[in-house]
Design a protein around this motif. Structure first.
Motif, PDB file in Angstrom:
ATOM      1  N   VAL A 115      24.976 -23.543  19.362  1.00 57.06           N
ATOM      2  CA  VAL A 115      24.976 -22.806  20.618  1.00 57.06           C
ATOM      3  C   VAL A 115      23.568 -22.482  21.073  1.00 57.06           C
ATOM      4  O   VAL A 115      23.360 -21.662  21.949  1.00 57.06           O
ATOM      5  CB  VAL A 115      25.806 -21.502  20.502  1.00 57.06           C
ATOM      6  CG1 VAL A 115      27.260 -21.849  20.398  1.00 57.06           C
ATOM      7  CG2 VAL A 115      25.359 -20.689  19.312  1.00 57.06           C
ATOM      8  N   GLY A 116      22.586 -23.153  20.476  1.00 63.37           N
ATOM      9  CA  GLY A 116      21.225 -23.023  20.963  1.00 63.37           C
ATOM     10  C   GLY A 116      20.494 -21.782  20.475  1.00 63.37           C
ATOM     11  O   GLY A 116      19.486 -21.402  21.031  1.00 63.37           O
ATOM     12  N   LEU A 117      21.019 -21.129  19.440  1.00 59.21           N
ATOM     13  CA  LEU A 117      20.306 -19.963  18.920  1.00 59.21           C
ATOM     14  C   LEU A 117      19.126 -20.394  18.064  1.00 59.21           C
ATOM     15  O   LEU A 117      18.134 -19.710  17.970  1.00 59.21           O
ATOM     16  CB  LEU A 117      21.252 -19.078  18.101  1.00 59.21           C
ATOM     17  CG  LEU A 117      22.276 -18.288  18.898  1.00 59.21           C
ATOM     18  CD1 LEU A 117      23.194 -17.519  17.970  1.00 59.21           C
ATOM     19  CD2 LEU A 117      21.602 -17.339  19.858  1.00 59.21           C
ATOM     20  N   MET A 118      19.278 -21.560  17.433  1.00 57.55           N
ATOM     21  CA  MET A 118      18.179 -22.076  16.635  1.00 57.55           C
ATOM     22  C   MET A 118      17.783 -23.440  17.176  1.00 57.55           C
ATOM     23  O   MET A 118      18.610 -24.166  17.718  1.00 57.55           O
ATOM     24  CB  MET A 118      18.639 -22.246  15.190  1.00 57.55           C
ATOM     25  CG  MET A 118      18.883 -20.954  14.494  1.00 57.55           C
ATOM     26  SD  MET A 118      18.736 -21.219  12.755  1.00 57.55           S
ATOM     27  CE  MET A 118      20.342 -20.853  12.180  1.00 57.55           C
ATOM     28  N   ILE A 171      26.646 -24.809  27.565  1.00 56.55           N
ATOM     29  CA  ILE A 171      27.132 -23.563  26.979  1.00 56.55           C
ATOM     30  C   ILE A 171      28.251 -22.958  27.833  1.00 56.55           C
ATOM     31  O   ILE A 171      29.027 -22.124  27.387  1.00 56.55           O
ATOM     32  CB  ILE A 171      25.971 -22.554  26.806  1.00 56.55           C
ATOM     33  CG1 ILE A 171      26.236 -21.621  25.624  1.00 56.55           C
ATOM     34  CG2 ILE A 171      25.728 -21.764  28.061  1.00 56.55           C
ATOM     35  CD1 ILE A 171      26.096 -22.293  24.300  1.00 56.55           C
ATOM     36  N   ALA A 217      32.135 -18.218  21.642  1.00 62.84           N
ATOM     37  CA  ALA A 217      31.799 -18.171  20.225  1.00 62.84           C
ATOM     38  C   ALA A 217      31.825 -16.759  19.673  1.00 62.84           C
ATOM     39  O   ALA A 217      31.629 -15.787  20.392  1.00 62.84           O
ATOM     40  CB  ALA A 217      30.413 -18.765  19.987  1.00 62.84           C
ATOM     41  N   ILE A 218      32.118 -16.688  18.392  1.00 61.73           N
ATOM     42  CA  ILE A 218      31.909 -15.459  17.643  1.00 61.73           C
ATOM     43  C   ILE A 218      30.991 -15.832  16.510  1.00 61.73           C
ATOM     44  O   ILE A 218      31.298 -16.737  15.741  1.00 61.73           O
ATOM     45  CB  ILE A 218      33.207 -14.912  17.037  1.00 61.73           C
ATOM     46  CG1 ILE A 218      34.249 -14.720  18.109  1.00 61.73           C
ATOM     47  CG2 ILE A 218      32.934 -13.618  16.311  1.00 61.73           C
ATOM     48  CD1 ILE A 218      35.582 -14.301  17.529  1.00 61.73           C
ATOM     49  N   VAL A 219      29.842 -15.209  16.440  1.00 66.66           N
ATOM     50  CA  VAL A 219      28.912 -15.550  15.382  1.00 66.66           C
ATOM     51  C   VAL A 219      29.005 -14.472  14.317  1.00 66.66           C
ATOM     52  O   VAL A 219      28.719 -13.310  14.576  1.00 66.66           O
ATOM     53  CB  VAL A 219      27.479 -15.647  15.921  1.00 66.66           C
ATOM     54  CG1 VAL A 219      26.564 -16.191  14.842  1.00 66.66           C
ATOM     55  CG2 VAL A 219      27.440 -16.527  17.141  1.00 66.66           C
ATOM     56  N   GLU A 220      29.427 -14.859  13.134  1.00 67.03           N
ATOM     57  CA  GLU A 220      29.649 -13.925  12.040  1.00 67.03           C
ATOM     58  C   GLU A 220      30.535 -12.770  12.499  1.00 67.03           C
ATOM     59  O   GLU A 220      31.546 -12.986  13.129  1.00 67.03           O
ATOM     60  CB  GLU A 220      28.311 -13.429  11.480  1.00 67.03           C
ATOM     61  CG  GLU A 220      27.626 -14.508  10.675  1.00 67.03           C
ATOM     62  CD  GLU A 220      26.233 -14.126  10.278  1.00 67.03           C
ATOM     63  OE1 GLU A 220      25.707 -13.175  10.853  1.00 67.03           O
ATOM     64  OE2 GLU A 220      25.676 -14.789   9.400  1.00 67.03           O
ATOM     65  N   GLU A 255      29.905  -8.499  16.647  1.00 66.55           N
ATOM     66  CA  GLU A 255      29.131  -7.302  16.949  1.00 66.55           C
ATOM     67  C   GLU A 255      29.250  -7.002  18.433  1.00 66.55           C
ATOM     68  O   GLU A 255      28.905  -7.813  19.261  1.00 66.55           O
ATOM     69  CB  GLU A 255      27.665  -7.534  16.593  1.00 66.55           C
ATOM     70  CG  GLU A 255      27.433  -7.922  15.154  1.00 66.55           C
ATOM     71  CD  GLU A 255      27.757  -6.794  14.202  1.00 66.55           C
ATOM     72  OE1 GLU A 255      28.082  -5.690  14.668  1.00 66.55           O
ATOM     73  OE2 GLU A 255      27.682  -7.026  12.983  1.00 66.55           O
ATOM     74  N   MET A 256      29.736  -5.821  18.741  1.00 61.36           N
ATOM     75  CA  MET A 256      29.825  -5.430  20.141  1.00 61.36           C
ATOM     76  C   MET A 256      28.972  -4.173  20.330  1.00 61.36           C
ATOM     77  O   MET A 256      28.456  -3.621  19.377  1.00 61.36           O
ATOM     78  CB  MET A 256      31.276  -5.130  20.526  1.00 61.36           C
ATOM     79  CG  MET A 256      32.250  -6.197  20.112  1.00 61.36           C
ATOM     80  SD  MET A 256      31.921  -7.804  20.822  1.00 61.36           S
ATOM     81  CE  MET A 256      32.875  -7.707  22.293  1.00 61.36           C
ATOM     82  N   GLN A 301      36.239 -11.651  24.043  1.00 58.08           N
ATOM     83  CA  GLN A 301      35.032 -12.017  24.803  1.00 58.08           C
ATOM     84  C   GLN A 301      34.764 -13.512  24.719  1.00 58.08           C
ATOM     85  O   GLN A 301      34.199 -14.094  25.641  1.00 58.08           O
ATOM     86  CB  GLN A 301      33.822 -11.186  24.373  1.00 58.08           C
ATOM     87  CG  GLN A 301      33.316 -11.354  22.951  1.00 58.08           C
ATOM     88  CD  GLN A 301      32.478 -12.612  22.742  1.00 58.08           C
ATOM     89  OE1 GLN A 301      31.908 -13.148  23.661  1.00 58.08           O
ATOM     90  NE2 GLN A 301      32.457 -13.092  21.504  1.00 58.08           N
ATOM     91  N   ASP A 309      32.480 -18.490  13.453  1.00 58.98           N
ATOM     92  CA  ASP A 309      31.769 -18.529  12.186  1.00 58.98           C
ATOM     93  C   ASP A 309      32.385 -17.489  11.269  1.00 58.98           C
ATOM     94  O   ASP A 309      32.319 -16.301  11.555  1.00 58.98           O
ATOM     95  CB  ASP A 309      30.279 -18.250  12.443  1.00 58.98           C
ATOM     96  CG  ASP A 309      29.460 -18.387  11.176  1.00 58.98           C
ATOM     97  OD1 ASP A 309      30.014 -18.870  10.178  1.00 58.98           O
ATOM     98  OD2 ASP A 309      28.287 -18.015  11.197  1.00 58.98           O
TER      99      ASP A 309
END
Lengths: 263, 259
Positions: free
Chosen positions: B3-6, B28, B33-36, B39-40, B97, B109
């Motif tokens: 998703v372009g975070l890295m 995108i 996506a939910i990453v780990e 976190e909201m 979301q 993830d």
């Protein structure tokens, strides 16, 4: 480009939906309220509303600087701390625009505080001490030509410019180090501690001292006609601030766009 | 990375035909996506969180938000602060979301991290339903193999950054229907093995209990059962022993330390 305003609204929501923001604004207003009311009750010989105004703007801006720094420092760093940055970045927006929306919301917060303080001081002190339309030279700034009300508009405007530079610095530290605590601590240290040594620096007779950021952060010196160093002009100070500003912004954007956000 | 975070170390990622590096915003657009952990913003209500993310994408109506809220079953608590949510509720808000903008690809993830068994099941059923009803591809990464076996259609195994194998879970269980290991629970193990030997099939006693294990297909199982009954051996149960994904995984990766 679709609704960029939405991003700014988001950032504003994240500032004003937090209790701490209201606590900060409350502290600021309560403090100046206490000073005014206290003076009114204790003073046997009533001072003019503008001298009270003057003390309170010094205190008020100290608080505004601290609060703006806190918000600016939290703006980017908190997203990293809580992990929400990942959700924020995986949207169809470039990182620059997300960062810009945060930056704008921080500046809006600074502006809100400045305007709020001015209006509050004006109303409060006019009420308690009676409105007086005297010239600024009567009570506070001997060299200033014009009424005190106009003097203070200019005074606040100059402070606001310094505030922008300070907020940008905190914002930069926040984006670069991703730690809110560090950003708050470092910015406040630089602003408050170094500022108390500014007088010392100013006496030093080296050319490089002219280019230190902190010599120029207090623009009000020009209003009162007492520059810290001989030969410094408002234009020169603004130019130096401008250069620092550009460097801060460039660094912030560069780092934020390049950074890998590790999962 | 997807998703372009890295930034990528090599190669290229395309989502719906758009490169993630060159046409990031288009690529995108179709991803949720939910990453780990989801976190909201804890100081906002669930609804405000959704508004927040809805504002970042064009044309999300209020009705769509309501619809998603109903879909993940948060209706009653959506206006409470996220701070007060349980982990399962946060996970559901995370899913909300992620699917708000009707993505074509959903990337999760470790989606079951920290969920209770009921929550895991709920999430699994829910994801399956999403894939079926809304036609979303779902990409899940996890180290919980048993969970993946239940949740996924296809699995890819990655070891030390290298793709080792891609296989379909369904297909693999069909293959094994032909010949696999069956366990017979019998009253008299010795007698049963003797009968087996007479029929010409090697069998072994299955260690712990009164049972024997045989490699067999369906026909043979029926024949053996008949032979046991005829020979006076009581049969209490027959079950197929299938290899779990975990077994296959260990086989494939050679049981090495996976870092």
């Amino acid at each position: 480009m679709f609704n960029f305003a939405g991003l700014v609204m988001n950032e504003n929501m994240k500032i004003y939906r937090r209790a701490r923001t209201w606590v900060m604004l409350g502290i600021m207003l309560l403090l100046v309220l206490c000073i005014s009311v206290g003076t009114r009750l204790i003073a046997t010989n009533l001072p003019s509303m503008w001298s009270v105004f003057n003390w309170e703007s010094v205190v008020g801006f100290l608080l505004i600087t601290v609060f703006t720094t806190i918000v600016a420092a939290g703006s980017v760093a908190d997203e990293f701390t809580t992990g929400t940055i990942k959700l924020l970045l995986i949207r169809p927006w470039s990182r620059s625009k997300i960062l810009l929306s945060k930056y704008i919301s921080v500046l809006l917060f600074a502006l809100l505080q400045t305007v709020l303080l001015y209006l509050f001081l004006l109303a409060l002190n006019a009420l308690l001490f009676g409105y007086d339309n005297s010239a600024a030279s009567d009570s506070i700034a001997p060299f200033y030509k014009g009424t005190a009300a106009v003097y203070f508009i200019q005074y606040f405007f100059y402070h606001f410019i310094s505030l922008i530079v300070t907020a940008t610095m905190a914002f930069m530290i926040s984006a670069v180090f991703r730690s809110g605590g560090l950003a708050i601590g470092l910015s406040l240290f630089l602003i408050l501690i170094v500022n108390s040594f500014v007088g010392l620096f100013a006496i030093l007779n080296y050319a490089w001292v002219d280019y230190l950021l902190f010599i120029h952060l207090d623009l009000v010196q020009y209003l009162n006609g007492t520059p810290l160093r001989e030969g410094m002009t408002l234009g020169f100070s603004l130019a130096v601030l401008g250069i620092y500003y550009v460097v801060f912004v460039a660094l912030t954007w560069f780092v934020f766009n390049k950074r890998d956000v590790a999962a | 990375m997807m998703v372009g975070l890295m930034s990528l170390t090599g190669g290229e990622i395309k989502i719906d035909g758009y490169s993630i590096t060159k046409q990031y915003q288009k690529a995108i657009r179709n991803v949720g996506a939910i990453v780990e952990n989801p976190e909201m913003y804890k100081y906002l209500s669930g609804y405000q969180n959704l508004i927040h993310f809805a504002r970042m994408i064009p044309d999300i109506s209020d009705e769509r938000i309501e619809e998603v809220v109903k879909l993940v079953g948060l209706g009653a608590r959506i206006h409470d602060k996220v701070r007060t949510y349980s982990l399962g509720m946060r996970q559901r808000l995370g899913v909300a979301q992620a699917i708000l903008h009707r993505p074509k690809l959903l990337i999760l993830d470790e989606p079951t991290n920290g969920l209770d068994p009921a929550g895991i099941r709920e999430l699994r059923d829910y994801l399956r339903q999403l894939a079926k009803d809304e036609g979303i591809s779902i990409f899940v990464s996890s180290h919980l193999l048993a969970e993946m076996e239940l949740m996924c259609d296809r699995v890819a195994i990655i070891q030390n950054g290298k793709l080792i194998d891609v296989r379909s879970i369904k297909q693999q269980s069909d293959d094994q229907a032909e010949s696999r290991r069956f366990i017979f629970e019998v009253g008299n193990v010795v007698e049963a093995i003797a009968i087996m030997a007479r029929l010409g099939h090697p069998a072994e006693a299955d260690g712990q209990s009164a049972a024997i294990a045989v490699e067999a297909d369906r026909e043979l199982v029926a024949k053996l059962n008949a032979a046991f009954v005829e020979g006076g051996v009581s049969v209490y149960g027959i079950r197929a022993q299938s290899k779990s994904l975990e077994d296959q995984f260990l086989e494939m990766t050679g049981g090495e330390q996976i870092v």
